[in-house]
Design a protein around this motif. Structure first.
Motif, PDB file in Angstrom:
ATOM      1  N   MET A   8       9.904  -7.917  -5.213  1.00  0.00           N
ATOM      2  CA  MET A   8       9.790  -6.911  -4.419  1.00  0.00           C
ATOM      3  C   MET A   8       9.204  -5.772  -5.354  1.00  0.00           C
ATOM      4  N   ASP A   9       8.983  -5.924  -6.564  1.00  0.00           N
ATOM      5  CA  ASP A   9       8.241  -5.196  -7.536  1.00  0.00           C
ATOM      6  C   ASP A   9       6.383  -5.214  -7.283  1.00  0.00           C
ATOM      7  N   LEU A  10       5.789  -6.686  -6.969  1.00  0.00           N
ATOM      8  CA  LEU A  10       4.710  -6.977  -6.798  1.00  0.00           C
ATOM      9  C   LEU A  10       4.127  -6.181  -5.361  1.00  0.00           C
ATOM     10  N   VAL A  11       5.168  -6.325  -4.559  1.00  0.00           N
ATOM     11  CA  VAL A  11       5.000  -5.533  -3.339  1.00  0.00           C
ATOM     12  C   VAL A  11       4.767  -3.949  -3.291  1.00  0.00           C
ATOM     13  N   LEU A  12       5.709  -3.543  -4.062  1.00  0.00           N
ATOM     14  CA  LEU A  12       5.388  -1.780  -4.623  1.00  0.00           C
ATOM     15  C   LEU A  12       3.713  -1.339  -4.744  1.00  0.00           C
ATOM     16  N   VAL A  13       3.216  -2.710  -5.917  1.00  0.00           N
ATOM     17  CA  VAL A  13       2.283  -1.986  -6.508  1.00  0.00           C
ATOM     18  C   VAL A  13       1.085  -2.233  -5.429  1.00  0.00           C
ATOM     19  N   ILE A  14       1.438  -2.907  -4.318  1.00  0.00           N
ATOM     20  CA  ILE A  14       0.159  -3.860  -3.615  1.00  0.00           C
ATOM     21  C   ILE A  14       0.629  -1.621  -2.464  1.00  0.00           C
ATOM     22  N   LEU A  15       1.387  -1.837  -2.389  1.00  0.00           N
ATOM     23  CA  LEU A  15       1.831  -0.561  -0.979  1.00  0.00           C
ATOM     24  C   LEU A  15       1.216   0.354  -1.753  1.00  0.00           C
ATOM     25  N   GLY A  16       1.028   0.139  -2.622  1.00  0.00           N
ATOM     26  CA  GLY A  16       1.262   1.745  -3.702  1.00  0.00           C
ATOM     27  C   GLY A  16      -0.536   2.102  -3.732  1.00  0.00           C
ATOM     28  N   LEU A  17      -1.335   0.706  -3.542  1.00  0.00           N
ATOM     29  CA  LEU A  17      -3.018   0.472  -3.877  1.00  0.00           C
ATOM     30  C   LEU A  17      -3.164   1.148  -2.874  1.00  0.00           C
ATOM     31  N   ILE A  18      -2.701   0.403  -1.425  1.00  0.00           N
ATOM     32  CA  ILE A  18      -2.800   1.086  -0.006  1.00  0.00           C
ATOM     33  C   ILE A  18      -2.574   1.623   0.603  1.00  0.00           C
ATOM     34  N   LEU A  19      -1.576   2.597  -0.815  1.00  0.00           N
ATOM     35  CA  LEU A  19      -1.480   4.413   0.066  1.00  0.00           C
ATOM     36  C   LEU A  19      -2.771   5.073  -0.552  1.00  0.00           C
ATOM     37  N   ILE A  20      -2.654   4.702  -1.639  1.00  0.00           N
ATOM     38  CA  ILE A  20      -4.032   5.043  -2.755  1.00  0.00           C
ATOM     39  C   ILE A  20      -5.062   5.151  -2.157  1.00  0.00           C
ATOM     40  N   GLY A  21      -5.652   3.732  -1.576  1.00  0.00           N
ATOM     41  CA  GLY A  21      -6.873   3.848  -0.815  1.00  0.00           C
ATOM     42  C   GLY A  21      -7.118   4.425   0.054  1.00  0.00           C
ATOM     43  N   GLY A  22      -6.058   4.615   1.188  1.00  0.00           N
ATOM     44  CA  GLY A  22      -5.871   4.924   2.610  1.00  0.00           C
ATOM     45  C   GLY A  22      -6.413   6.841   2.244  1.00  0.00           C
TER      46      GLY A  22
END
Length: 74
Positions: free
Chosen positions: A1-15
């Motif tokens: 779950m913690d790695l998923v939050l980091v990946i989702l955060g990176l996607i949101l920042i990129g978008g």
């Protein structure tokens, strides 16, 4: 779950960065085909997109901080 939050955060920042740099891109993809003449998005639409981009960057940063905290300390 913690790695998923980091990946989702990176996607949101990129978008969010893409939206802040080129706020009219989404209008051209989603709305421009509805007009027969060469139309441009309104100023209010462009400003709203820039606010959405900023919020995506902030939310992505929060997700990354929470994910890294969970990864390191829990």
């Amino acid at each position: 779950m913690d790695l998923v939050l980091v990946i989702l955060g990176l996607i949101l920042i990129g978008g969010g960065i893409m939206t802040r740099r080129n706020p009219g891109m989404g209008w051209r993809i989603n709305e421009s085909w509805k007009t027969e003449e060469e139309a441009e998005p309104s100023e209010s639409y462009l400003e709203l997109q820039q606010v959405r981009g900023f919020l995506a960057i902030v939310l992505g940063s929060i997700f990354i901080v929470i994910g890294l905290f969970m990864l390191l300390f829990l």
